[in-house]
Design a protein around this motif. Structure first.
Motif, PDB file in Angstrom:
ATOM      1  N   PHE A  37     159.393  16.083 133.935  1.00 37.40           N
ATOM      2  CA  PHE A  37     159.793  16.001 132.333  1.00 37.40           C
ATOM      3  C   PHE A  37     158.357  15.973 131.712  1.00 37.40           C
ATOM      4  O   PHE A  37     158.106  16.758 130.788  1.00 37.40           O
ATOM      5  CB  PHE A  37     160.893  15.201 131.834  1.00 37.40           C
ATOM      6  CG  PHE A  37     160.910  15.115 130.462  1.00 37.40           C
ATOM      7  CD1 PHE A  37     162.024  15.827 129.732  1.00 37.40           C
ATOM      8  CD2 PHE A  37     160.370  14.214 129.501  1.00 37.40           C
ATOM      9  CE1 PHE A  37     162.170  15.971 128.483  1.00 37.40           C
ATOM     10  CE2 PHE A  37     160.588  14.047 128.137  1.00 37.40           C
ATOM     11  CZ  PHE A  37     161.443  14.874 127.761  1.00 37.40           C
ATOM     12  N   VAL A  38     157.691  14.935 132.011  1.00 34.97           N
ATOM     13  CA  VAL A  38     156.500  14.568 131.453  1.00 34.97           C
ATOM     14  C   VAL A  38     155.590  15.845 131.639  1.00 34.97           C
ATOM     15  O   VAL A  38     154.593  16.118 130.834  1.00 34.97           O
ATOM     16  CB  VAL A  38     155.720  13.150 132.016  1.00 34.97           C
ATOM     17  CG1 VAL A  38     154.483  13.056 131.465  1.00 34.97           C
ATOM     18  CG2 VAL A  38     156.704  12.072 131.440  1.00 34.97           C
ATOM     19  N   VAL A 165     161.342  20.193 124.679  1.00 36.52           N
ATOM     20  CA  VAL A 165     161.364  18.903 123.876  1.00 36.52           C
ATOM     21  C   VAL A 165     160.066  18.699 123.453  1.00 36.52           C
ATOM     22  O   VAL A 165     159.824  18.515 122.163  1.00 36.52           O
ATOM     23  CB  VAL A 165     161.664  17.850 124.983  1.00 36.52           C
ATOM     24  CG1 VAL A 165     161.615  16.500 123.872  1.00 36.52           C
ATOM     25  CG2 VAL A 165     163.298  17.688 125.169  1.00 36.52           C
ATOM     26  N   GLY A 166     158.796  18.715 124.339  1.00 41.99           N
ATOM     27  CA  GLY A 166     157.658  18.789 123.561  1.00 41.99           C
ATOM     28  C   GLY A 166     157.338  19.871 122.490  1.00 41.99           C
ATOM     29  O   GLY A 166     156.679  19.394 121.482  1.00 41.99           O
ATOM     30  N   GLY A 167     157.525  20.853 122.920  1.00 41.74           N
ATOM     31  CA  GLY A 167     157.351  22.008 121.851  1.00 41.74           C
ATOM     32  C   GLY A 167     157.957  21.771 120.464  1.00 41.74           C
ATOM     33  O   GLY A 167     157.318  22.122 119.569  1.00 41.74           O
ATOM     34  N   VAL A 180     147.431  16.116 113.416  1.00 43.32           N
ATOM     35  CA  VAL A 180     147.403  16.286 114.692  1.00 43.32           C
ATOM     36  C   VAL A 180     146.971  15.230 115.802  1.00 43.32           C
ATOM     37  O   VAL A 180     147.804  14.956 116.662  1.00 43.32           O
ATOM     38  CB  VAL A 180     146.244  17.432 115.035  1.00 43.32           C
ATOM     39  CG1 VAL A 180     146.318  17.914 116.651  1.00 43.32           C
ATOM     40  CG2 VAL A 180     146.940  18.754 114.544  1.00 43.32           C
ATOM     41  N   PRO A 181     145.902  14.407 115.270  1.00 47.06           N
ATOM     42  CA  PRO A 181     145.549  13.126 116.113  1.00 47.06           C
ATOM     43  C   PRO A 181     146.744  12.165 116.157  1.00 47.06           C
ATOM     44  O   PRO A 181     146.986  11.576 117.091  1.00 47.06           O
ATOM     45  CB  PRO A 181     144.376  12.680 115.431  1.00 47.06           C
ATOM     46  CG  PRO A 181     143.844  13.986 114.837  1.00 47.06           C
ATOM     47  CD  PRO A 181     144.782  14.485 114.241  1.00 47.06           C
ATOM     48  N   THR A 182     147.308  11.894 115.089  1.00 46.23           N
ATOM     49  CA  THR A 182     148.477  10.919 115.019  1.00 46.23           C
ATOM     50  C   THR A 182     149.523  11.402 115.781  1.00 46.23           C
ATOM     51  O   THR A 182     150.174  10.503 116.618  1.00 46.23           O
ATOM     52  CB  THR A 182     149.115  11.009 113.715  1.00 46.23           C
ATOM     53  OG1 THR A 182     148.172  10.275 112.554  1.00 46.23           O
ATOM     54  CG2 THR A 182     150.218   9.683 113.328  1.00 46.23           C
ATOM     55  N   GLN A 183     150.068  12.671 116.027  1.00 45.06           N
ATOM     56  CA  GLN A 183     150.991  13.242 116.895  1.00 45.06           C
ATOM     57  C   GLN A 183     150.754  12.802 118.274  1.00 45.06           C
ATOM     58  O   GLN A 183     151.638  12.415 119.148  1.00 45.06           O
ATOM     59  CB  GLN A 183     151.370  14.772 116.515  1.00 45.06           C
ATOM     60  CG  GLN A 183     152.364  15.150 117.543  1.00 45.06           C
ATOM     61  CD  GLN A 183     152.293  16.646 117.582  1.00 45.06           C
ATOM     62  OE1 GLN A 183     151.782  17.197 116.774  1.00 45.06           O
ATOM     63  NE2 GLN A 183     152.570  17.171 118.951  1.00 45.06           N
ATOM     64  N   THR A 184     149.402  13.138 118.422  1.00 44.12           N
ATOM     65  CA  THR A 184     148.909  13.103 119.767  1.00 44.12           C
ATOM     66  C   THR A 184     149.060  11.488 120.304  1.00 44.12           C
ATOM     67  O   THR A 184     149.338  11.308 121.362  1.00 44.12           O
ATOM     68  CB  THR A 184     147.567  13.697 120.011  1.00 44.12           C
ATOM     69  OG1 THR A 184     147.542  14.901 119.553  1.00 44.12           O
ATOM     70  CG2 THR A 184     147.120  13.664 121.355  1.00 44.12           C
ATOM     71  N   GLY A 189     151.072   7.869 124.039  1.00 45.92           N
ATOM     72  CA  GLY A 189     151.769   6.638 124.312  1.00 45.92           C
ATOM     73  C   GLY A 189     153.078   6.623 124.961  1.00 45.92           C
ATOM     74  O   GLY A 189     153.269   6.001 126.055  1.00 45.92           O
ATOM     75  N   VAL A 190     153.997   7.515 124.556  1.00 49.84           N
ATOM     76  CA  VAL A 190     155.355   7.881 125.104  1.00 49.84           C
ATOM     77  C   VAL A 190     155.285   8.198 126.480  1.00 49.84           C
ATOM     78  O   VAL A 190     155.966   7.679 127.485  1.00 49.84           O
ATOM     79  CB  VAL A 190     156.183   8.433 124.116  1.00 49.84           C
ATOM     80  CG1 VAL A 190     157.509   8.765 124.717  1.00 49.84           C
ATOM     81  CG2 VAL A 190     156.582   7.788 122.842  1.00 49.84           C
ATOM     82  N   LEU A 191     154.509   9.333 126.504  1.00 50.40           N
ATOM     83  CA  LEU A 191     154.425   9.812 127.896  1.00 50.40           C
ATOM     84  C   LEU A 191     153.773   8.970 129.225  1.00 50.40           C
ATOM     85  O   LEU A 191     154.325   9.008 130.333  1.00 50.40           O
ATOM     86  CB  LEU A 191     153.358  11.164 127.803  1.00 50.40           C
ATOM     87  CG  LEU A 191     154.048  12.446 127.126  1.00 50.40           C
ATOM     88  CD1 LEU A 191     152.982  13.337 127.023  1.00 50.40           C
ATOM     89  CD2 LEU A 191     155.312  12.879 127.560  1.00 50.40           C
ATOM     90  N   LEU A 192     152.885   8.132 128.845  1.00 53.81           N
ATOM     91  CA  LEU A 192     152.166   7.397 129.680  1.00 53.81           C
ATOM     92  C   LEU A 192     153.356   6.162 130.019  1.00 53.81           C
ATOM     93  O   LEU A 192     153.507   5.815 131.270  1.00 53.81           O
ATOM     94  CB  LEU A 192     150.938   6.558 129.168  1.00 53.81           C
ATOM     95  CG  LEU A 192     149.845   7.349 128.830  1.00 53.81           C
ATOM     96  CD1 LEU A 192     148.679   6.551 128.544  1.00 53.81           C
ATOM     97  CD2 LEU A 192     149.587   8.471 130.017  1.00 53.81           C
ATOM     98  N   CYS A 193     154.333   5.830 129.273  1.00 56.88           N
ATOM     99  CA  CYS A 193     155.169   4.769 129.369  1.00 56.88           C
ATOM    100  C   CYS A 193     156.146   5.332 130.450  1.00 56.88           C
ATOM    101  O   CYS A 193     156.567   4.570 131.361  1.00 56.88           O
ATOM    102  CB  CYS A 193     155.776   4.276 128.321  1.00 56.88           C
ATOM    103  SG  CYS A 193     154.951   3.232 126.883  1.00 56.88           S
ATOM    104  N   CYS A 194     156.228   6.788 130.327  1.00 54.36           N
ATOM    105  CA  CYS A 194     157.369   7.378 130.867  1.00 54.36           C
ATOM    106  C   CYS A 194     157.013   7.470 132.480  1.00 54.36           C
ATOM    107  O   CYS A 194     157.572   7.491 133.473  1.00 54.36           O
ATOM    108  CB  CYS A 194     157.748   8.787 130.516  1.00 54.36           C
ATOM    109  SG  CYS A 194     158.836   8.945 128.993  1.00 54.36           S
ATOM    110  N   VAL A 195     155.499   7.723 132.637  1.00 59.80           N
ATOM    111  CA  VAL A 195     154.773   7.895 133.833  1.00 59.80           C
ATOM    112  C   VAL A 195     155.023   6.461 134.641  1.00 59.80           C
ATOM    113  O   VAL A 195     155.199   6.616 135.955  1.00 59.80           O
ATOM    114  CB  VAL A 195     153.261   8.387 133.731  1.00 59.80           C
ATOM    115  CG1 VAL A 195     152.728   8.310 135.319  1.00 59.80           C
ATOM    116  CG2 VAL A 195     153.483   9.751 133.199  1.00 59.80           C
ATOM    117  N   VAL A 196     154.641   5.441 134.033  1.00 55.55           N
ATOM    118  CA  VAL A 196     154.933   4.123 134.708  1.00 55.55           C
ATOM    119  C   VAL A 196     156.132   3.944 135.159  1.00 55.55           C
ATOM    120  O   VAL A 196     156.279   3.656 136.306  1.00 55.55           O
ATOM    121  CB  VAL A 196     154.322   3.145 133.527  1.00 55.55           C
ATOM    122  CG1 VAL A 196     154.671   1.531 134.378  1.00 55.55           C
ATOM    123  CG2 VAL A 196     152.841   3.136 133.295  1.00 55.55           C
TER     124      VAL A 196
END
Length: 415
Positions: A37-38, A165-167, A180-184, A189-196
Protein backbone atom coordinates in the motif's frame (compact mmCIF):
# COMPACT_ATOMS: atom_id res chain seq x y z
CA UNK A 1 5.85 0.99 -9.36
CA UNK A 2 4.92 -3.28 -7.88
CA UNK A 3 6.41 -6.00 -10.44
CA UNK A 4 7.40 -9.49 -9.07
CA UNK A 5 5.31 -12.61 -9.56
CA UNK A 6 5.53 -16.18 -8.40
CA UNK A 7 5.64 -19.06 -10.83
CA UNK A 8 2.37 -20.77 -11.79
CA UNK A 9 3.48 -23.87 -9.92
CA UNK A 10 3.81 -21.90 -6.69
CA UNK A 11 0.57 -20.06 -7.26
CA UNK A 12 -1.61 -23.04 -8.09
CA UNK A 13 0.12 -26.35 -7.61
CA UNK A 14 0.80 -25.91 -3.91
CA UNK A 15 -2.39 -24.05 -3.12
CA UNK A 16 -4.90 -25.85 -0.95
CA UNK A 17 -7.28 -25.21 1.87
CA UNK A 18 -5.34 -24.63 5.03
CA UNK A 19 -6.54 -24.97 8.58
CA UNK A 20 -6.48 -22.17 11.11
CA UNK A 21 -3.80 -19.64 10.22
CA UNK A 22 -1.57 -18.66 13.16
CA UNK A 23 -1.96 -15.07 14.35
CA UNK A 24 1.73 -14.35 13.65
CA UNK A 25 1.26 -15.35 10.04
CA UNK A 26 -1.87 -13.24 9.70
CA UNK A 27 0.10 -10.27 11.01
CA UNK A 28 2.87 -10.98 8.51
CA UNK A 29 0.34 -10.94 5.69
CA UNK A 30 -1.02 -7.62 6.96
CA UNK A 31 2.54 -6.26 7.12
CA UNK A 32 3.16 -7.17 3.48
CA UNK A 33 -0.20 -5.69 2.44
CA UNK A 34 0.74 -2.48 4.24
CA UNK A 35 4.13 -2.04 2.56
CA UNK A 36 2.55 -2.71 -0.85
CA UNK A 37 0.00 0.00 0.00
CA UNK A 38 2.77 2.45 0.96
CA UNK A 39 4.73 1.63 -2.18
CA UNK A 40 1.73 2.41 -4.36
CA UNK A 41 0.82 5.59 -2.49
CA UNK A 42 4.33 7.08 -2.54
CA UNK A 43 4.66 7.91 -6.23
CA UNK A 44 0.93 8.56 -6.71
CA UNK A 45 0.64 11.18 -3.99
CA UNK A 46 2.34 13.93 -6.00
CA UNK A 47 1.14 13.02 -9.51
CA UNK A 48 -1.89 15.39 -9.27
CA UNK A 49 0.52 18.23 -8.32
CA UNK A 50 2.67 17.81 -11.43
CA UNK A 51 1.00 20.71 -13.30
CA UNK A 52 1.84 23.06 -10.43
CA UNK A 53 5.44 21.86 -10.25
CA UNK A 54 5.83 22.22 -14.03
CA UNK A 55 4.37 25.73 -13.95
CA UNK A 56 6.63 26.72 -11.04
CA UNK A 57 9.75 25.47 -12.79
CA UNK A 58 8.71 26.73 -16.28
CA UNK A 59 9.75 23.51 -18.04
CA UNK A 60 8.60 22.06 -21.35
CA UNK A 61 6.77 18.79 -21.84
CA UNK A 62 9.95 17.34 -23.35
CA UNK A 63 12.01 18.16 -20.26
CA UNK A 64 9.31 16.87 -17.94
CA UNK A 65 9.06 13.65 -19.95
CA UNK A 66 12.84 13.31 -19.68
CA UNK A 67 12.56 13.74 -15.90
CA UNK A 68 9.93 11.00 -15.73
CA UNK A 69 12.12 8.77 -17.89
CA UNK A 70 15.09 9.25 -15.55
CA UNK A 71 13.25 7.30 -12.84
CA UNK A 72 13.38 3.86 -14.43
CA UNK A 73 17.10 4.39 -15.11
CA UNK A 74 17.52 4.52 -11.34
CA UNK A 75 15.63 1.24 -11.10
CA UNK A 76 17.90 -0.35 -13.70
CA UNK A 77 21.00 0.91 -11.89
CA UNK A 78 20.08 -0.18 -8.35
CA UNK A 79 17.58 -2.99 -8.88
CA UNK A 80 20.31 -5.60 -9.38
CA UNK A 81 21.46 -5.06 -5.78
CA UNK A 82 18.23 -6.42 -4.29
CA UNK A 83 19.27 -10.09 -4.25
CA UNK A 84 22.66 -9.66 -2.50
CA UNK A 85 21.16 -7.16 -0.06
CA UNK A 86 18.42 -9.64 0.86
CA UNK A 87 20.92 -12.43 1.32
CA UNK A 88 22.86 -10.30 3.79
CA UNK A 89 20.19 -8.23 5.54
CA UNK A 90 16.93 -10.23 4.99
CA UNK A 91 14.00 -9.23 2.81
CA UNK A 92 12.02 -7.58 5.63
CA UNK A 93 14.81 -5.14 6.48
CA UNK A 94 15.70 -4.35 2.89
CA UNK A 95 12.07 -3.72 1.92
CA UNK A 96 11.47 -1.35 4.84
CA UNK A 97 14.70 0.66 4.59
CA UNK A 98 14.52 1.04 0.81
CA UNK A 99 10.88 2.15 1.06
CA UNK A 100 11.79 4.78 3.66
CA UNK A 101 14.44 6.14 1.27
CA UNK A 102 12.02 6.08 -1.69
CA UNK A 103 9.25 7.87 0.22
CA UNK A 104 11.74 10.39 1.58
CA UNK A 105 12.70 11.36 -1.97
CA UNK A 106 9.24 12.94 -2.30
CA UNK A 107 10.59 15.85 -0.23
CA UNK A 108 13.30 16.51 -2.83
CA UNK A 109 10.64 16.58 -5.57
CA UNK A 110 8.32 18.88 -3.61
CA UNK A 111 11.09 21.38 -2.84
CA UNK A 112 12.80 21.19 -6.26
CA UNK A 113 13.90 24.64 -7.39
CA UNK A 114 15.03 23.48 -10.81
CA UNK A 115 14.44 20.60 -13.21
CA UNK A 116 17.83 19.15 -12.19
CA UNK A 117 16.50 18.50 -8.69
CA UNK A 118 13.46 16.80 -10.22
CA UNK A 119 15.90 14.50 -12.03
CA UNK A 120 17.60 13.71 -8.71
CA UNK A 121 14.28 13.04 -6.97
CA UNK A 122 12.94 10.78 -9.72
CA UNK A 123 16.20 8.83 -9.95
CA UNK A 124 16.40 8.29 -6.19
CA UNK A 125 12.73 7.43 -5.78
CA UNK A 126 12.79 4.83 -8.55
CA UNK A 127 16.19 3.40 -7.61
CA UNK A 128 15.12 2.60 -4.06
CA UNK A 129 11.67 1.58 -5.28
CA UNK A 130 13.25 -1.13 -7.45
CA UNK A 131 14.93 -2.62 -4.37
CA UNK A 132 11.71 -2.38 -2.35
CA UNK A 133 9.77 -3.95 -5.21
CA UNK A 134 11.95 -7.06 -5.34
CA UNK A 135 12.27 -7.52 -1.59
CA UNK A 136 8.62 -6.95 -0.68
CA UNK A 137 7.52 -9.35 -3.42
CA UNK A 138 10.01 -11.92 -2.18
CA UNK A 139 8.76 -11.53 1.39
CA UNK A 140 5.19 -11.81 0.14
CA UNK A 141 6.03 -15.10 -1.55
CA UNK A 142 7.61 -16.32 1.69
CA UNK A 143 4.36 -15.57 3.54
CA UNK A 144 2.35 -17.26 0.80
CA UNK A 145 4.42 -20.44 1.06
CA UNK A 146 3.64 -20.60 4.77
CA UNK A 147 -0.06 -19.98 4.07
CA UNK A 148 0.06 -22.90 1.60
CA UNK A 149 -2.52 -21.24 -0.64
CA UNK A 150 -2.54 -18.36 -3.11
CA UNK A 151 -2.68 -14.90 -1.53
CA UNK A 152 -0.16 -13.12 -3.76
CA UNK A 153 -2.60 -11.25 -5.99
CA UNK A 154 -4.10 -9.53 -2.96
CA UNK A 155 -0.74 -7.86 -2.32
CA UNK A 156 -0.71 -6.34 -5.80
CA UNK A 157 -4.33 -5.32 -5.41
CA UNK A 158 -3.36 -3.33 -2.32
CA UNK A 159 -0.54 -1.67 -4.26
CA UNK A 160 -3.20 -0.34 -6.61
CA UNK A 161 -5.40 0.71 -3.69
CA UNK A 162 -2.44 2.64 -2.29
CA UNK A 163 -1.96 4.37 -5.63
CA UNK A 164 -5.66 5.28 -5.81
CA UNK A 165 -5.67 6.66 -2.26
CA UNK A 166 -2.44 8.57 -2.82
CA UNK A 167 -3.71 10.06 -6.08
CA UNK A 168 -7.07 10.99 -4.58
CA UNK A 169 -5.52 12.68 -1.55
CA UNK A 170 -3.12 14.54 -3.83
CA UNK A 171 -6.09 15.76 -5.89
CA UNK A 172 -7.92 16.79 -2.73
CA UNK A 173 -4.87 18.69 -1.48
CA UNK A 174 -4.60 20.46 -4.83
CA UNK A 175 -8.29 21.34 -4.76
CA UNK A 176 -7.88 22.76 -1.24
CA UNK A 177 -4.90 24.84 -2.45
CA UNK A 178 -2.59 23.19 0.09
CA UNK A 179 1.05 24.00 -0.60
CA UNK A 180 2.93 21.15 -2.27
CA UNK A 181 5.65 21.02 0.46
CA UNK A 182 3.02 20.95 3.22
CA UNK A 183 1.18 18.06 1.59
CA UNK A 184 4.46 16.23 1.13
CA UNK A 185 5.59 16.59 4.75
CA UNK A 186 2.27 15.20 5.99
CA UNK A 187 2.28 12.40 3.42
CA UNK A 188 5.85 11.30 4.12
CA UNK A 189 5.27 11.36 7.87
CA UNK A 190 2.22 9.10 7.60
CA UNK A 191 3.94 6.75 5.13
CA UNK A 192 7.02 6.35 7.33
CA UNK A 193 4.82 5.41 10.30
CA UNK A 194 3.12 2.81 8.08
CA UNK A 195 6.51 1.39 7.03
CA UNK A 196 7.59 0.98 10.64
CA UNK A 197 4.31 -0.81 11.44
CA UNK A 198 4.74 -3.01 8.38
CA UNK A 199 8.30 -3.93 9.37
CA UNK A 200 7.14 -4.89 12.86
CA UNK A 201 4.48 -7.24 11.45
CA UNK A 202 6.54 -8.95 8.74
CA UNK A 203 8.37 -12.21 9.42
CA UNK A 204 11.74 -11.86 11.18
CA UNK A 205 14.79 -14.07 10.79
CA UNK A 206 16.18 -16.03 7.87
CA UNK A 207 14.30 -16.03 4.60
CA UNK A 208 15.54 -19.64 4.29
CA UNK A 209 14.79 -20.08 0.59
CA UNK A 210 17.47 -19.06 -1.87
CA UNK A 211 17.03 -15.53 -3.13
CA UNK A 212 15.83 -15.43 -6.73
CA UNK A 213 18.60 -14.29 -9.05
CA UNK A 214 21.47 -16.17 -7.37
CA UNK A 215 21.68 -18.58 -10.29
CA UNK A 216 21.96 -15.69 -12.69
CA UNK A 217 24.85 -14.19 -10.80
CA UNK A 218 26.85 -17.37 -10.30
CA UNK A 219 25.86 -19.89 -12.94
CA UNK A 220 26.17 -20.13 -16.70
CA UNK A 221 23.07 -19.71 -18.81
CA UNK A 222 23.30 -20.38 -22.55
CA UNK A 223 20.10 -19.36 -24.30
CA UNK A 224 19.13 -20.20 -27.85
CA UNK A 225 18.59 -17.09 -30.03
CA UNK A 226 14.93 -18.01 -30.48
CA UNK A 227 14.41 -18.32 -26.72
CA UNK A 228 16.16 -15.00 -26.14
CA UNK A 229 13.91 -13.39 -28.76
CA UNK A 230 10.81 -14.68 -26.95
CA UNK A 231 12.04 -13.27 -23.64
CA UNK A 232 12.77 -9.89 -25.22
CA UNK A 233 9.33 -9.95 -26.87
CA UNK A 234 7.67 -10.66 -23.52
CA UNK A 235 9.66 -7.80 -22.02
CA UNK A 236 8.46 -5.53 -24.81
CA UNK A 237 4.86 -6.58 -24.14
CA UNK A 238 5.30 -5.72 -20.46
CA UNK A 239 7.08 -2.46 -21.33
CA UNK A 240 4.17 -1.39 -23.54
CA UNK A 241 1.68 -2.22 -20.78
CA UNK A 242 3.76 -0.37 -18.20
CA UNK A 243 4.16 2.50 -20.65
CA UNK A 244 0.39 2.79 -20.98
CA UNK A 245 0.16 2.94 -17.19
CA UNK A 246 2.96 5.53 -16.96
CA UNK A 247 1.63 7.54 -19.89
CA UNK A 248 -1.90 7.59 -18.55
CA UNK A 249 -0.96 8.28 -14.94
CA UNK A 250 1.81 10.81 -15.46
CA UNK A 251 0.29 12.77 -18.34
CA UNK A 252 -3.43 12.61 -17.54
CA UNK A 253 -3.37 15.63 -15.17
CA UNK A 254 -1.58 17.73 -17.80
CA UNK A 255 -3.92 16.53 -20.55
CA UNK A 256 -7.01 17.36 -18.49
CA UNK A 257 -5.56 20.78 -17.62
CA UNK A 258 -4.39 21.73 -21.12
CA UNK A 259 -7.30 20.26 -23.09
CA UNK A 260 -10.23 21.21 -20.84
CA UNK A 261 -8.85 23.82 -18.40
CA UNK A 262 -9.93 21.46 -15.64
CA UNK A 263 -9.65 22.43 -11.98
CA UNK A 264 -6.76 20.81 -10.07
CA UNK A 265 -9.15 18.33 -8.45
CA UNK A 266 -10.75 17.24 -11.75
CA UNK A 267 -7.33 17.09 -13.45
CA UNK A 268 -6.19 14.53 -10.90
CA UNK A 269 -9.21 12.29 -11.49
CA UNK A 270 -7.76 10.92 -14.74
CA UNK A 271 -5.01 9.25 -12.73
CA UNK A 272 -7.51 8.08 -10.11
CA UNK A 273 -9.75 6.56 -12.81
CA UNK A 274 -6.84 4.65 -14.31
CA UNK A 275 -5.73 3.25 -10.95
CA UNK A 276 -9.26 2.39 -9.74
CA UNK A 277 -9.95 0.28 -12.81
CA UNK A 278 -6.48 -1.24 -12.78
CA UNK A 279 -7.20 -2.30 -9.20
CA UNK A 280 -10.50 -3.91 -10.25
CA UNK A 281 -8.70 -5.62 -13.12
CA UNK A 282 -6.10 -7.12 -10.81
CA UNK A 283 -8.68 -8.26 -8.27
CA UNK A 284 -10.65 -10.06 -11.00
CA UNK A 285 -7.67 -11.05 -13.17
CA UNK A 286 -7.22 -14.56 -11.79
CA UNK A 287 -10.81 -15.48 -12.66
CA UNK A 288 -10.40 -14.16 -16.21
CA UNK A 289 -7.14 -16.03 -16.76
CA UNK A 290 -8.70 -19.27 -15.51
CA UNK A 291 -11.63 -18.86 -17.92
CA UNK A 292 -9.96 -17.31 -20.97
CA UNK A 293 -6.28 -18.21 -20.69
CA UNK A 294 -3.31 -15.84 -20.80
CA UNK A 295 -3.50 -14.88 -24.47
CA UNK A 296 -7.20 -14.08 -24.66
CA UNK A 297 -7.12 -12.21 -21.35
CA UNK A 298 -4.36 -9.95 -22.65
CA UNK A 299 -6.00 -9.51 -26.07
CA UNK A 300 -9.36 -8.51 -24.59
CA UNK A 301 -7.59 -6.15 -22.21
CA UNK A 302 -5.81 -4.53 -25.16
CA UNK A 303 -9.13 -4.22 -27.03
CA UNK A 304 -10.72 -2.44 -24.06
CA UNK A 305 -7.73 -0.10 -23.78
CA UNK A 306 -7.77 0.62 -27.52
CA UNK A 307 -11.51 1.31 -27.62
CA UNK A 308 -11.51 3.50 -24.52
CA UNK A 309 -8.60 5.72 -25.54
CA UNK A 310 -9.79 5.92 -29.16
CA UNK A 311 -13.10 7.30 -27.86
CA UNK A 312 -11.33 9.70 -25.48
CA UNK A 313 -9.10 11.15 -28.21
CA UNK A 314 -11.69 11.15 -31.01
CA UNK A 315 -14.38 12.82 -28.87
CA UNK A 316 -12.40 14.92 -26.37
CA UNK A 317 -14.48 15.77 -23.31
CA UNK A 318 -13.66 15.42 -19.61
CA UNK A 319 -16.07 12.47 -19.36
CA UNK A 320 -14.64 10.55 -22.32
CA UNK A 321 -11.13 11.25 -21.04
CA UNK A 322 -11.99 9.63 -17.72
CA UNK A 323 -13.56 6.69 -19.59
CA UNK A 324 -10.41 6.32 -21.69
CA UNK A 325 -8.00 6.40 -18.75
CA UNK A 326 -10.23 4.00 -16.79
CA UNK A 327 -10.40 1.60 -19.75
CA UNK A 328 -6.60 1.74 -20.05
CA UNK A 329 -6.19 0.85 -16.40
CA UNK A 330 -8.52 -2.15 -16.58
CA UNK A 331 -7.06 -3.30 -19.88
CA UNK A 332 -3.42 -3.45 -18.79
CA UNK A 333 -4.05 -4.77 -15.26
CA UNK A 334 -2.88 -8.35 -15.82
CA UNK A 335 -0.41 -7.82 -18.67
CA UNK A 336 2.84 -7.39 -16.73
CA UNK A 337 2.17 -10.33 -14.35
CA UNK A 338 1.19 -12.51 -17.33
CA UNK A 339 4.38 -11.59 -19.20
CA UNK A 340 6.44 -12.42 -16.11
CA UNK A 341 4.69 -15.75 -15.65
CA UNK A 342 5.31 -16.68 -19.28
CA UNK A 343 8.98 -15.72 -19.04
CA UNK A 344 9.47 -17.61 -15.79
CA UNK A 345 7.87 -20.75 -17.22
CA UNK A 346 9.69 -20.81 -20.55
CA UNK A 347 11.19 -24.31 -21.07
CA UNK A 348 14.95 -24.61 -21.18
CA UNK A 349 15.59 -21.33 -19.32
CA UNK A 350 17.46 -21.57 -15.98
CA UNK A 351 15.60 -20.35 -12.90
CA UNK A 352 15.53 -16.57 -12.66
CA UNK A 353 17.15 -15.92 -16.05
CA UNK A 354 13.88 -15.48 -17.94
CA UNK A 355 12.50 -13.01 -15.41
CA UNK A 356 15.78 -11.10 -15.27
CA UNK A 357 15.91 -10.56 -19.03
CA UNK A 358 12.21 -9.78 -19.41
CA UNK A 359 12.03 -7.31 -16.53
CA UNK A 360 15.23 -5.58 -17.68
CA UNK A 361 13.64 -4.99 -21.11
CA UNK A 362 10.52 -3.69 -19.34
CA UNK A 363 12.51 -1.13 -17.37
CA UNK A 364 14.25 0.10 -20.53
CA UNK A 365 10.79 0.60 -22.03
CA UNK A 366 9.66 2.51 -18.96
CA UNK A 367 12.54 4.94 -19.54
CA UNK A 368 11.58 5.66 -23.16
CA UNK A 369 7.78 5.86 -22.99
CA UNK A 370 7.35 9.15 -21.02
CA UNK A 371 10.11 10.79 -23.08
CA UNK A 372 8.34 9.90 -26.34
CA UNK A 373 5.01 11.30 -25.12
CA UNK A 374 6.66 14.49 -23.85
CA UNK A 375 8.56 15.07 -27.09
CA UNK A 376 5.45 14.46 -29.20
CA UNK A 377 3.45 16.74 -26.90
CA UNK A 378 5.85 19.59 -27.64
CA UNK A 379 6.12 18.80 -31.35
CA UNK A 380 2.38 18.48 -32.04
CA UNK A 381 0.00 18.40 -29.06
CA UNK A 382 -0.50 16.30 -25.95
CA UNK A 383 -3.78 14.98 -27.36
CA UNK A 384 -2.04 13.60 -30.45
CA UNK A 385 0.89 12.40 -28.35
CA UNK A 386 -1.50 10.22 -26.32
CA UNK A 387 -2.23 8.26 -29.51
CA UNK A 388 0.82 6.30 -28.38
CA UNK A 389 -1.49 4.55 -25.88
CA UNK A 390 -3.94 2.95 -28.37
CA UNK A 391 -1.05 2.21 -30.75
CA UNK A 392 0.69 0.38 -27.91
CA UNK A 393 -2.48 -1.66 -27.36
CA UNK A 394 -2.33 -2.78 -31.01
CA UNK A 395 1.33 -3.84 -30.59
CA UNK A 396 0.41 -5.77 -27.44
CA UNK A 397 -2.18 -7.74 -29.41
CA UNK A 398 0.48 -8.55 -32.00
CA UNK A 399 2.86 -9.79 -29.29
CA UNK A 400 0.24 -11.75 -27.32
CA UNK A 401 0.96 -15.14 -29.00
CA UNK A 402 4.28 -15.15 -27.12
CA UNK A 403 2.25 -15.85 -23.96
CA UNK A 404 1.22 -19.29 -25.20
CA UNK A 405 2.82 -22.21 -23.31
CA UNK A 406 5.70 -23.73 -25.21
CA UNK A 407 6.70 -27.40 -25.27
CA UNK A 408 9.98 -28.37 -23.68
CA UNK A 409 12.84 -28.77 -26.18
CA UNK A 410 13.37 -32.33 -27.38
CA UNK A 411 17.05 -32.21 -26.59
CA UNK A 412 18.90 -29.70 -24.51
CA UNK A 413 22.50 -28.81 -25.13
CA UNK A 414 24.71 -29.15 -22.10
CA UNK A 415 28.13 -27.89 -21.21
Amino acid sequence: MASGMESPETAHGASHKAGRVPTRLRLARLGVLLIFFVNGATFASLVPRYPEIIERLHVSNTLWGLALGIGPIGGIALGWLAAPLMRRYRSRNVAALAQIASSGALVILALAGSIEWVFVAMFAMSAFDAVTDTSMNYHGLRVQRLYRRSIFNSFHGWWCIGAVVGGFLGSAAAGAAMAVPTQTYVTVGVLLCCVVASWAMMLPGEDREQVAGTEVATGRAWLRPRTLAVLVGLGLLGALAGGIELGGSAWSPLYMTDQFAATPFVAGLGFVALMVFETLGRLTGDVLVDRLGLVRTVVWGAVVCLAGMALALAVPTPVTALIGFGASGWGIATMIPNAMNAADGLPGVPAGVGLTITTWVMRVGFVLFPIVIGALGDAVSLRLALLVIPLSAVLIMALSPLLRPRPAPQAAATG
